[in-house]
Design a protein around this motif. Structure first.
Motif, PDB file in Angstrom:
ATOM      1  N   PRO A 178      21.808   0.318  20.662  1.00  0.00           N
ATOM      2  CA  PRO A 178      20.800  -0.353  19.856  1.00  0.00           C
ATOM      3  C   PRO A 178      20.956  -0.015  18.390  1.00  0.00           C
ATOM      4  O   PRO A 178      21.564   0.987  18.010  1.00  0.00           O
ATOM      5  CB  PRO A 178      19.475   0.209  20.408  1.00  0.00           C
ATOM      6  CG  PRO A 178      19.816   0.764  21.755  1.00  0.00           C
ATOM      7  CD  PRO A 178      21.230   1.217  21.661  1.00  0.00           C
ATOM      8  N   VAL A 179      20.357  -0.879  17.526  1.00  0.00           N
ATOM      9  CA  VAL A 179      20.475  -0.687  16.087  1.00  0.00           C
ATOM     10  C   VAL A 179      19.946   0.667  15.658  1.00  0.00           C
ATOM     11  O   VAL A 179      20.521   1.349  14.815  1.00  0.00           O
ATOM     12  CB  VAL A 179      19.721  -1.814  15.341  1.00  0.00           C
ATOM     13  CG1 VAL A 179      19.601  -1.490  13.863  1.00  0.00           C
ATOM     14  CG2 VAL A 179      20.450  -3.127  15.533  1.00  0.00           C
ATOM     15  N   ALA A 180      18.818   1.122  16.244  1.00  0.00           N
ATOM     16  CA  ALA A 180      18.245   2.407  15.853  1.00  0.00           C
ATOM     17  C   ALA A 180      19.228   3.546  16.096  1.00  0.00           C
ATOM     18  O   ALA A 180      19.370   4.456  15.278  1.00  0.00           O
ATOM     19  CB  ALA A 180      16.960   2.662  16.642  1.00  0.00           C
ATOM     20  N   ALA A 231      19.951  -9.795  11.581  1.00  0.00           N
ATOM     21  CA  ALA A 231      18.739  -9.483  10.817  1.00  0.00           C
ATOM     22  C   ALA A 231      18.858  -8.149  10.093  1.00  0.00           C
ATOM     23  O   ALA A 231      18.412  -8.003   8.957  1.00  0.00           O
ATOM     24  CB  ALA A 231      17.528  -9.477  11.750  1.00  0.00           C
ATOM     25  N   GLU A 232      19.497  -7.171  10.749  1.00  0.00           N
ATOM     26  CA  GLU A 232      19.611  -5.831  10.178  1.00  0.00           C
ATOM     27  C   GLU A 232      20.821  -5.688   9.251  1.00  0.00           C
ATOM     28  O   GLU A 232      20.854  -4.802   8.398  1.00  0.00           O
ATOM     29  CB  GLU A 232      19.712  -4.789  11.297  1.00  0.00           C
ATOM     30  CG  GLU A 232      18.508  -4.747  12.231  1.00  0.00           C
ATOM     31  CD  GLU A 232      17.321  -4.035  11.618  1.00  0.00           C
ATOM     32  OE1 GLU A 232      17.486  -3.450  10.536  1.00  0.00           O
ATOM     33  OE2 GLU A 232      16.243  -4.064  12.226  1.00  0.00           O
ATOM     34  N   GLY A 233      21.827  -6.541   9.459  1.00  0.00           N
ATOM     35  CA  GLY A 233      23.043  -6.425   8.670  1.00  0.00           C
ATOM     36  C   GLY A 233      23.906  -5.257   9.071  1.00  0.00           C
ATOM     37  O   GLY A 233      24.652  -4.712   8.264  1.00  0.00           O
ATOM     38  N   THR A 270      30.758  -8.502   8.769  1.00  0.00           N
ATOM     39  CA  THR A 270      29.361  -8.124   8.550  1.00  0.00           C
ATOM     40  C   THR A 270      28.433  -9.240   9.030  1.00  0.00           C
ATOM     41  O   THR A 270      28.579 -10.382   8.603  1.00  0.00           O
ATOM     42  CB  THR A 270      29.107  -7.865   7.060  1.00  0.00           C
ATOM     43  OG1 THR A 270      29.928  -6.778   6.633  1.00  0.00           O
ATOM     44  CG2 THR A 270      27.635  -7.533   6.800  1.00  0.00           C
ATOM     45  N   PRO A 271      27.461  -8.932   9.895  1.00  0.00           N
ATOM     46  CA  PRO A 271      26.545  -9.963  10.388  1.00  0.00           C
ATOM     47  C   PRO A 271      25.619 -10.476   9.288  1.00  0.00           C
ATOM     48  O   PRO A 271      25.096  -9.701   8.496  1.00  0.00           O
ATOM     49  CB  PRO A 271      25.740  -9.243  11.486  1.00  0.00           C
ATOM     50  CG  PRO A 271      26.545  -8.035  11.840  1.00  0.00           C
ATOM     51  CD  PRO A 271      27.236  -7.637  10.579  1.00  0.00           C
ATOM     52  N   LEU A 272      25.421 -11.803   9.259  1.00  0.00           N
ATOM     53  CA  LEU A 272      24.507 -12.451   8.335  1.00  0.00           C
ATOM     54  C   LEU A 272      23.563 -13.359   9.110  1.00  0.00           C
ATOM     55  O   LEU A 272      23.974 -14.041  10.049  1.00  0.00           O
ATOM     56  CB  LEU A 272      25.254 -13.304   7.303  1.00  0.00           C
ATOM     57  CG  LEU A 272      26.246 -12.632   6.350  1.00  0.00           C
ATOM     58  CD1 LEU A 272      26.866 -13.682   5.456  1.00  0.00           C
ATOM     59  CD2 LEU A 272      25.584 -11.545   5.539  1.00  0.00           C
ATOM     60  N   ASP A 273      22.326 -13.380   8.705  1.00  0.00           N
ATOM     61  CA  ASP A 273      21.347 -14.334   9.220  1.00  0.00           C
ATOM     62  C   ASP A 273      21.197 -15.436   8.171  1.00  0.00           C
ATOM     63  O   ASP A 273      21.852 -15.415   7.134  1.00  0.00           O
ATOM     64  CB  ASP A 273      20.021 -13.609   9.450  1.00  0.00           C
ATOM     65  CG  ASP A 273      19.150 -14.297  10.483  1.00  0.00           C
ATOM     66  OD1 ASP A 273      19.490 -15.435  10.875  1.00  0.00           O
ATOM     67  OD2 ASP A 273      18.140 -13.710  10.895  1.00  0.00           O
ATOM     68  N   GLN A 274      20.327 -16.406   8.435  1.00  0.00           N
ATOM     69  CA  GLN A 274      20.013 -17.377   7.400  1.00  0.00           C
ATOM     70  C   GLN A 274      19.450 -16.631   6.192  1.00  0.00           C
ATOM     71  O   GLN A 274      18.605 -15.747   6.324  1.00  0.00           O
ATOM     72  CB  GLN A 274      18.996 -18.393   7.904  1.00  0.00           C
ATOM     73  CG  GLN A 274      18.523 -19.361   6.814  1.00  0.00           C
ATOM     74  CD  GLN A 274      17.704 -20.500   7.342  1.00  0.00           C
ATOM     75  OE1 GLN A 274      18.238 -21.399   7.973  1.00  0.00           O
ATOM     76  NE2 GLN A 274      16.402 -20.477   7.107  1.00  0.00           N
ATOM     77  N   GLY A 275      19.933 -16.990   5.008  1.00  0.00           N
ATOM     78  CA  GLY A 275      19.456 -16.315   3.818  1.00  0.00           C
ATOM     79  C   GLY A 275      20.429 -16.475   2.670  1.00  0.00           C
ATOM     80  O   GLY A 275      21.443 -17.170   2.753  1.00  0.00           O
ATOM     81  N   VAL A 276      20.115 -15.828   1.557  1.00  0.00           N
ATOM     82  CA  VAL A 276      20.955 -15.821   0.360  1.00  0.00           C
ATOM     83  C   VAL A 276      21.513 -14.413   0.215  1.00  0.00           C
ATOM     84  O   VAL A 276      20.752 -13.444   0.084  1.00  0.00           O
ATOM     85  CB  VAL A 276      20.147 -16.218  -0.890  1.00  0.00           C
ATOM     86  CG1 VAL A 276      21.058 -16.256  -2.116  1.00  0.00           C
ATOM     87  CG2 VAL A 276      19.460 -17.567  -0.689  1.00  0.00           C
ATOM     88  N   TRP A 277      22.843 -14.293   0.237  1.00  0.00           N
ATOM     89  CA  TRP A 277      23.491 -12.987   0.314  1.00  0.00           C
ATOM     90  C   TRP A 277      24.425 -12.787  -0.871  1.00  0.00           C
ATOM     91  O   TRP A 277      25.219 -13.667  -1.207  1.00  0.00           O
ATOM     92  CB  TRP A 277      24.263 -12.859   1.625  1.00  0.00           C
ATOM     93  CG  TRP A 277      23.426 -13.221   2.815  1.00  0.00           C
ATOM     94  CD1 TRP A 277      23.478 -14.374   3.550  1.00  0.00           C
ATOM     95  CD2 TRP A 277      22.370 -12.433   3.385  1.00  0.00           C
ATOM     96  NE1 TRP A 277      22.529 -14.352   4.540  1.00  0.00           N
ATOM     97  CE2 TRP A 277      21.829 -13.176   4.473  1.00  0.00           C
ATOM     98  CE3 TRP A 277      21.838 -11.178   3.101  1.00  0.00           C
ATOM     99  CZ2 TRP A 277      20.793 -12.706   5.255  1.00  0.00           C
ATOM    100  CZ3 TRP A 277      20.804 -10.706   3.874  1.00  0.00           C
ATOM    101  CH2 TRP A 277      20.290 -11.458   4.944  1.00  0.00           C
TER     102      TRP A 277
END
Length: 451
Positions: free
Chosen positions: A20-22, A409-411, A246-253
Motif C-alpha cells: 500500500p501507499v502508506a 492520486a498520490e504520485g 510516474t503516475p499522473l491523475d487528471q490535472g495540471v502537472w
C-alpha cells in the motif's frame, strides 16, 4: 515491469503484490537515510527525484530484474520471450536480431521493443527501429516502425509487433512458435552512428473475450479537442523509463526537462474514458536565438507499450504548446479501426506519456532546465469492460485497479519499489532512519481515515 495486482494481506502481516501507499511512503522515508547504501544507478534515481537537484539527463531506466538475452541472427537460435517478463538485449547497427514466442490458438499477443541509442550517438531523420512478427511458415503477422523525427535527437523510442486473433485476419491464427525480428531502419543514413543500441523487450498476452462482441470499430465518437485543463500546476517528477513511469491523475502537472532528457509518466484510463493531453514548454531565460523543429516530442503509448499518437512542438525560446490528436474513448472494438491512433486505444490500463526535449535546444538556449507543463484531462464515465475468458500476462495489465487510481492520486512512482528492495538487501544502517520511516507510516495511516 510494475505489477498491477491488487494488494492482499497475508496471515503474518505480510502483503502479496505491491504494498500500500502508506507502506511505500514509510519505506521511502527510511531510504532517505540509506541512499549511500544503494547501487549507483539507484542512488542516481533517488538523487534525481530530490527537490532542487540538477543532474545531466539520466540514462534509460530498464525494468528492475530485466533478464539479459542475446537476439539471434537466425530464427533457429531465437531465444524465447515469456509474456510478462521484461528483457534487456542489444541491437547491432546492421542486420536483424530474432526472438521467439510460444503462443496458443486463442490469445492475442503483443511485443513492445524499446530502443535506447547509446549516449553521444547521432541519428538520421528517418533512422529508428522496425519490429515484425512472423509465424513458423514465414507469414507476416505485423510490421511496425518508429523513428526519431526532424529533431534528429537520439532518445528511447518504441515499436510493437502483434499476433491478433481477429475475424478480419485469417493468417497467424494457429498455436505454435512465432518469431519477433528487430532491425535498424536507416543504419547507414547520413548522420547515423554505427553504435549498437540497447533494447528492452516486453511481451504481453490478452485472453479472448468470453462472449463475441462488436467486430467493427465504433462509427461515432466525440473527436472535438476540448479546452486544455486549467488551474495551478502541481509538481511531479517524471521517471527515466516505462517501468519507472510516474503516475499522473487528471490535472495540471509541472516538471523540468533538460535537452537530451526523456521523461516517462503513466495515466490510468478506464474503459469508456477519453484521454486528452496538452504539453506546454515555457520560455527560455537565456538571450539565445534560433529555432528547433519538434524540440519537444510528446508520445503516447498504450498499456502494452504500443505507440498510439505523438505531437512535436517547435521551439524558438518563447513559450510553445502542442496537443495530442483527439483520441476515442477506450473501447475493445477500437482494434478494428483502420487508423493506428484509434486502433491502439483498444484496452484499459495505464497509458504512458513520454516527453523528450531535443539535444539541439542546448545549442541555442543553454542546458536549462526548461519548464514543462502537462495538462492531462480524462473525460467520460468509466464502463464495464469485456469479460475476458482468462488472465492476461502480466496480470491486470488491461484494467485499472484501485492501486492504479491510488498511485495516480498520490504520485507514487514505480521506482519506490526499487528503493524498498535496495533497503531490504542493503540494510537500514541506523535505527533512527527506521524510526523515521515508521513515524511517516503511522502518520499517514492516522490521517487517511480523517481525510
Amino acid at each position: 515491469m510494475r505489477g498491477r495486482c491488487r494488494t492482499a494481506w497475508g496471515r503474518a502481516g505480510t502483503w502479496h503484490g505491491r504494498p500500500p501507499v502508506a507502506v511505500r511512503l514509510g519505506a521511502v522515508a527510511v531510504a532517505l537515510g540509506t541512499t549511500a547504501a544503494l547501487a549507483p544507478g539507484q542512488a542516481a534515481l533517488a538523487a534525481a527525484r530530490a527537490p532542487g537537484t540538477t543532474l545531466a539527463p539520466s540514462p534509460y531506466a530498464f525494468a528492475d530484474g530485466a533478464q539479459s538475452i542475446d537476439g539471434a541472427r537466425s530464427t533457429a537460435d531465437a531465444p524465447l520471450l515469456k509474456p510478462g517478463t521484461p528483457y534487456k538485449s542489444s541491437l547491432p547497427s546492421n542486420g536483424k536480431v530474432n526472438y521467439s514466442l510460444q503462443l496458443d490458438a486463442v490469445s492475442n499477443a503483443y511485443v513492445s521493443v524499446t530502443a535506447v541509442p547509446s549516449p553521444g550517438s547521432s541519428v538520421s531523420v528517418i533512422d529508428g527501429i522496425k519490429v515484425s512478427v512472423q509465424d513458423a511458415e514465414g507469414v507476416s503477422c505485423s510490421v511496425d516502425t518508429a523513428s526519431f523525427g526532424a529533431a534528429r535527437s537520439p532518445h528511447p523510442i518504441a515499436a510493437w509487433g502483434m499476433r491478433e486473433r481477429s475475424p478480419a485476419k485469417p493468417l497467424c491464427r494457429e498455436a505454435g512458435t512465432y518469431y519477433v525480428s528487430v532491425e535498424r531502419v536507416d543504419p547507414d543514413g547520413e548522420g547515423s552512428s554505427p553504435d549498437a543500441w540497447d533494447l528492452e523487450l516486453v511481451a504481453t498476452t490478452e485472453p479472448p473475450t468470453a462472449k463475441t462482441g462488436a467486430t467493427s470499430a465504433p462509427e461515432a465518437w466525440d473527436s472535438a479537442s476540448p479546452q486544455p485543463l486549467q488551474g495551478q500546476a502541481e509538481r511531479r517528477r517524471g521517471g527515466a523509463g516505462f517501468a519507472a513511469a510516474t503516475p499522473l491523475d487528471q490535472g495540471v502537472w509541472r516538471d523540468d526537462i533538460r535537452p537530451g532528457q526523456t521523461l516517462f509518466y503513466e495515466v490510468p484510463v478506464d474503459w469508456g474514458r477519453q484521454l486528452h493531453v496538452t504539453a506546454d514548454l515555457g520560455s527560455s531565460d537565456s538571450t539565445g536565438t534560433g529555432y528547433t523543429p519538434d524540440a519537444l516530442d510528446l508520445a503516447l503509448y498504450n498499456p502494452a507499450r504500443g505507440p498510439v499518437a505523438d505531437v512535436g512542438v517547435g521551439y524558438d525560446g518563447d513559450q510553445k504548446s502542442g496537443s495530442l490528436p483527439p483520441l476515442p474513448p477506450v473501447d475493445h472494438a477500437n482494434r478494428y479501426a483502420v487508423t493506428r491512433q484509434v486502433s491502439a486505444v483498444r484496452f484499459a490500463g495505464s497509458y504512458y506519456l513520454v516527453a523528450h526535449l531535443s539535444e539541439s535546444v542546448a545549442d541555442s538556449f543553454g542546458d536549462g532546465p526548461f519548464p514543462m507543463t502537462l495538462r492531462v484531462r480524462v473525460d467520460g464515465t468509466a464502463q464495464a469492460g469485456p469479460a475476458y475468458a482468462g488472465e492476461s500476462a502480466p496480470k491486470d495489465v488491461f484494467e485499472v485497479t484501485d492501486e492504479d487510481r491510488e498511485a495516480a492520486a498520490e504520485g507514487v512512482a514505480a521506482g519506490d519499489d526499487t528503493v524498498m528492495r535496495a533497503v531490504a538487501v542493503g540494510g537500514i544502517g541506523t535505527g533512527s532512519a527506521l524510526l523515521v520511516g515508521l513515524g511517516v507510516w503511522t502518520l499517514v495511516a492516522r490521517r487517511r481515515p480523517a481525510a
